[in-house]
Design a protein around this motif. Structure first.
Motif, PDB file in Angstrom:
ATOM      1  N   GLY A  89       0.650  -1.308   0.040  1.00  0.00           N
ATOM      2  CA  GLY A  89       0.048   0.190  -0.108  1.00  0.00           C
ATOM      3  C   GLY A  89       0.798   1.283  -0.110  1.00  0.00           C
ATOM      4  O   GLY A  89       2.150   1.172   0.047  1.00  0.00           O
ATOM      5  N   PRO A  90       0.162   2.522   0.047  1.00  0.00           N
ATOM      6  CA  PRO A  90       0.940   3.609   0.119  1.00  0.00           C
ATOM      7  C   PRO A  90       2.051   3.833   1.322  1.00  0.00           C
ATOM      8  O   PRO A  90       1.519   3.464   2.256  1.00  0.00           O
ATOM      9  CB  PRO A  90       0.174   4.798   0.345  1.00  0.00           C
ATOM     10  N   PHE A  91       3.144   4.223   1.045  1.00  0.00           N
ATOM     11  CA  PHE A  91       4.268   4.259   1.805  1.00  0.00           C
ATOM     12  C   PHE A  91       4.640   5.702   2.210  1.00  0.00           C
ATOM     13  O   PHE A  91       4.916   6.375   1.210  1.00  0.00           O
ATOM     14  CB  PHE A  91       5.493   3.524   1.533  1.00  0.00           C
ATOM     15  N   LEU A  92       4.506   6.423   3.544  1.00  0.00           N
ATOM     16  CA  LEU A  92       4.781   7.829   3.636  1.00  0.00           C
ATOM     17  C   LEU A  92       6.373   8.025   3.262  1.00  0.00           C
ATOM     18  O   LEU A  92       7.409   7.599   3.687  1.00  0.00           O
ATOM     19  CB  LEU A  92       4.652   8.224   4.972  1.00  0.00           C
ATOM     20  N   HIS A  93       6.585   8.697   2.174  1.00  0.00           N
ATOM     21  CA  HIS A  93       7.947   8.989   1.765  1.00  0.00           C
ATOM     22  C   HIS A  93       8.670  10.467   2.129  1.00  0.00           C
ATOM     23  O   HIS A  93       9.595  10.683   2.323  1.00  0.00           O
ATOM     24  CB  HIS A  93       7.884   8.830   0.338  1.00  0.00           C
ATOM     25  N   ARG A  94       7.735  11.549   1.915  1.00  0.00           N
ATOM     26  CA  ARG A  94       8.235  12.934   2.233  1.00  0.00           C
ATOM     27  C   ARG A  94       7.188  13.675   2.685  1.00  0.00           C
ATOM     28  O   ARG A  94       5.939  13.559   2.685  1.00  0.00           O
ATOM     29  CB  ARG A  94       8.518  13.683   0.800  1.00  0.00           C
ATOM     30  N   VAL A  95       7.466  14.372   3.917  1.00  0.00           N
ATOM     31  CA  VAL A  95       6.616  15.337   4.446  1.00  0.00           C
ATOM     32  C   VAL A  95       7.303  16.647   4.856  1.00  0.00           C
ATOM     33  O   VAL A  95       8.435  16.614   5.163  1.00  0.00           O
ATOM     34  CB  VAL A  95       6.450  14.500   5.894  1.00  0.00           C
ATOM     35  N   LEU A  96       6.648  17.650   4.628  1.00  0.00           N
ATOM     36  CA  LEU A  96       7.156  19.053   4.525  1.00  0.00           C
ATOM     37  C   LEU A  96       8.593  19.297   4.135  1.00  0.00           C
ATOM     38  O   LEU A  96       9.358  19.718   4.662  1.00  0.00           O
ATOM     39  CB  LEU A  96       7.174  19.404   6.208  1.00  0.00           C
ATOM     40  N   GLY A  97       8.689  18.535   2.871  1.00  0.00           N
ATOM     41  CA  GLY A  97       9.864  18.419   2.253  1.00  0.00           C
ATOM     42  C   GLY A  97      11.104  17.494   2.657  1.00  0.00           C
ATOM     43  O   GLY A  97      12.161  17.664   1.912  1.00  0.00           O
ATOM     44  N   LEU A  98      10.795  16.950   3.596  1.00  0.00           N
ATOM     45  CA  LEU A  98      11.718  16.089   4.468  1.00  0.00           C
ATOM     46  C   LEU A  98      11.480  14.790   3.864  1.00  0.00           C
ATOM     47  O   LEU A  98      10.647  13.821   3.983  1.00  0.00           O
ATOM     48  CB  LEU A  98      11.728  16.196   5.807  1.00  0.00           C
ATOM     49  N   GLU A  99      12.728  14.138   3.256  1.00  0.00           N
ATOM     50  CA  GLU A  99      12.523  12.872   2.461  1.00  0.00           C
ATOM     51  C   GLU A  99      13.055  11.731   3.513  1.00  0.00           C
ATOM     52  O   GLU A  99      14.261  11.747   3.893  1.00  0.00           O
ATOM     53  CB  GLU A  99      13.174  12.871   1.146  1.00  0.00           C
ATOM     54  N   ALA A 100      12.310  10.516   3.550  1.00  0.00           N
ATOM     55  CA  ALA A 100      13.186   9.296   4.171  1.00  0.00           C
ATOM     56  C   ALA A 100      13.693   8.704   3.073  1.00  0.00           C
ATOM     57  O   ALA A 100      13.332   8.418   2.160  1.00  0.00           O
ATOM     58  CB  ALA A 100      11.810   8.340   4.608  1.00  0.00           C
ATOM     59  N   HIS A 101      14.909   8.429   3.583  1.00  0.00           N
ATOM     60  CA  HIS A 101      16.018   7.840   2.669  1.00  0.00           C
ATOM     61  C   HIS A 101      16.264   6.304   3.243  1.00  0.00           C
ATOM     62  O   HIS A 101      16.847   6.159   4.189  1.00  0.00           O
ATOM     63  CB  HIS A 101      17.306   8.717   2.683  1.00  0.00           C
ATOM     64  N   GLN A 102      16.012   5.361   2.261  1.00  0.00           N
ATOM     65  CA  GLN A 102      16.369   3.950   2.524  1.00  0.00           C
ATOM     66  C   GLN A 102      17.818   3.827   2.931  1.00  0.00           C
ATOM     67  O   GLN A 102      18.578   3.112   3.807  1.00  0.00           O
ATOM     68  CB  GLN A 102      16.012   3.138   1.464  1.00  0.00           C
ATOM     69  N   GLN A 103      18.982   4.478   1.944  1.00  0.00           N
ATOM     70  CA  GLN A 103      20.208   4.544   1.999  1.00  0.00           C
ATOM     71  C   GLN A 103      20.784   5.206   3.293  1.00  0.00           C
ATOM     72  O   GLN A 103      21.658   4.654   3.784  1.00  0.00           O
ATOM     73  CB  GLN A 103      20.985   5.006   1.015  1.00  0.00           C
ATOM     74  N   LYS A 104      20.103   5.978   3.810  1.00  0.00           N
ATOM     75  CA  LYS A 104      20.299   6.665   5.357  1.00  0.00           C
ATOM     76  C   LYS A 104      19.579   5.930   6.379  1.00  0.00           C
ATOM     77  O   LYS A 104      19.608   6.470   7.335  1.00  0.00           O
ATOM     78  CB  LYS A 104      20.006   8.200   5.244  1.00  0.00           C
ATOM     79  N   ARG A 105      18.911   4.979   6.054  1.00  0.00           N
ATOM     80  CA  ARG A 105      18.121   4.011   7.100  1.00  0.00           C
ATOM     81  C   ARG A 105      17.069   4.889   7.912  1.00  0.00           C
ATOM     82  O   ARG A 105      16.754   4.757   8.797  1.00  0.00           O
ATOM     83  CB  ARG A 105      18.990   3.258   7.890  1.00  0.00           C
ATOM     84  N   SER A 106      16.489   5.901   6.902  1.00  0.00           N
ATOM     85  CA  SER A 106      15.435   6.764   7.778  1.00  0.00           C
ATOM     86  C   SER A 106      14.115   6.544   7.170  1.00  0.00           C
ATOM     87  O   SER A 106      13.983   5.788   5.884  1.00  0.00           O
ATOM     88  CB  SER A 106      15.764   8.365   7.539  1.00  0.00           C
TER      89      SER A 106
END
Length: 337
Positions: A286-303
């Protein structure tokens, strides 16, 4: 682009479960691509010390190849074993039961299908026992192994090792699962729970006699659920680490939405207020929250964006499945694992 390890692994598992005619089995190219992704997944991240995607996807790839009775290099297997031995599956906020379970199912399959030698089989058997013990230790008072979704994965391990009848934790997990079946609303999550409800694991599709399988897949028409009337107020809070955001809290507003609205609906309503933005990525779950208020979750940064209900309880569902209560406070927190 990132290797499509997990997506291709799930596709090949599903393909095997549908019992395609022998001459229309899995194309060799798909199996070759999955083996290639497993190598790319690791080679591209040697400096990180973990797969480029995640140990969950990496383990899923090994499991899928094993279910198709395809051999993998011993080094590929030992990478998973080393991660299990050194406790690299766990996140900072959870025990990553789903990753542990996927790896354990891969270990069980490799041993059962005799795709490894006797010595390595003994190592795999010991690793499976440790993983099963940690799952029991991770069971919460609610009966879940981790959360509702990882519970279905963990229960498959007990089924595959024929220990569900002798393990009280399994019975408690089944009771919790039956009370929360409404959490499984996507095809991918349903596919995790359905085998468990029938006392099966993904390993059972390895030994399916397809010529004996009846064609029972029939479409059904489900009546839509009745709409709840009225509106509700939901408070949305956005937080991130102070090193990245000195103010800590970036957003704190209420949104008025229909009573039946999901968290995704709440976020969409928040964007109409002019000072809130978000983006999602579509995944098999399903939908995965990726970016909020311009801040992106980075898999390579484990966030990743952690979803919490006040004060600090992790949600057991995704943004499209969870339906907040009137007056509830939901926190979106940029976290690391």
């Amino acid at each position: 682009e990132w290797p499509e390890t997990g997506r291709l692994a799930l596709y090949l598992l599903g393909l095997r479960a549908t019992c395609p005619p022998p001459k229309h089995g899995p194309p060799r190219s798909l199996v070759t691509w999955l083996k290639y992704y497993l190598e790319e997944d690791w080679t591209g991240s040697r400096r990180h010390g973990h797969p480029l995607t995640s140990y969950y996807q990496y383990g899923l790839g090994v499991l899928s190849l094993c279910v198709h009775r395809k051999r993998v290099r011993e080094e590929v297997i030992r990478r998973l074993l080393a991660a299990e031995h050194h406790g690299k599956f766990g996140h900072s906020v959870s025990s990553a039961v789903d990753t542990e379970a996927v790896a354990a199912l891969a270990f069980i399959c490799l041993e059962r299908e005799k795709l490894v030698g006797t010595r390595l089989a003994a190592v795999l058997r010991a690793a499976t026992s440790r993983a099963r013990r940690r799952m029991v230790e991770a069971q919460g008072e609610d009966g879940f192994f981790g959360n509702v979704y990882s519970t279905a994965w963990a229960m498959q391990v007990f089924i595959a090792t024929n220990t569900c009848r002798t393990q009280p934790a399994y019975g408690r997990a089944m009771a919790a699962l039956l009370e929360n079946l409404d959490a499984f609303t996507t095809t991918a999550t349903m596919a995790q729970a359905l085998p468990v409800l029938h006392g099966r694991s993904y390993l059972d599709i390895t030994s399916m006699h397809c010529e004996e399988e009846p064609d029972t897949l029939m479409p059904i028409d489900l009546a839509p659920l009745p709409e709840a009337r009225g509106n509700k107020m939901v408070r949305v809070v956005v937080e991130c680490p102070k090193l990245q955001c000195p103010q800590g809290r970036l957003y704190d507003q209420q949104a008025s939405v229909p009573a039946s609205a999901s968290l995704l609906d709440v976020l969409r309503e928040a964007t109409t207020q002019g000072n809130f933005t978000f983006e999602t990525q579509q995944t098999p779950q399903g939908p995965f929250l990726h970016r909020v208020l311009g801040l992106e979750a980075h898999q390579q940064k484990r966030s990743y964006w952690q979803l919490l209900t006040a004060p600090s309880t992790s949600l057991q569902m995704g943004v499209a499945e969870y339906r907040p209560q009137d007056g509830e406070t939901l926190t979106l927190r940029l976290s690391h694992w």
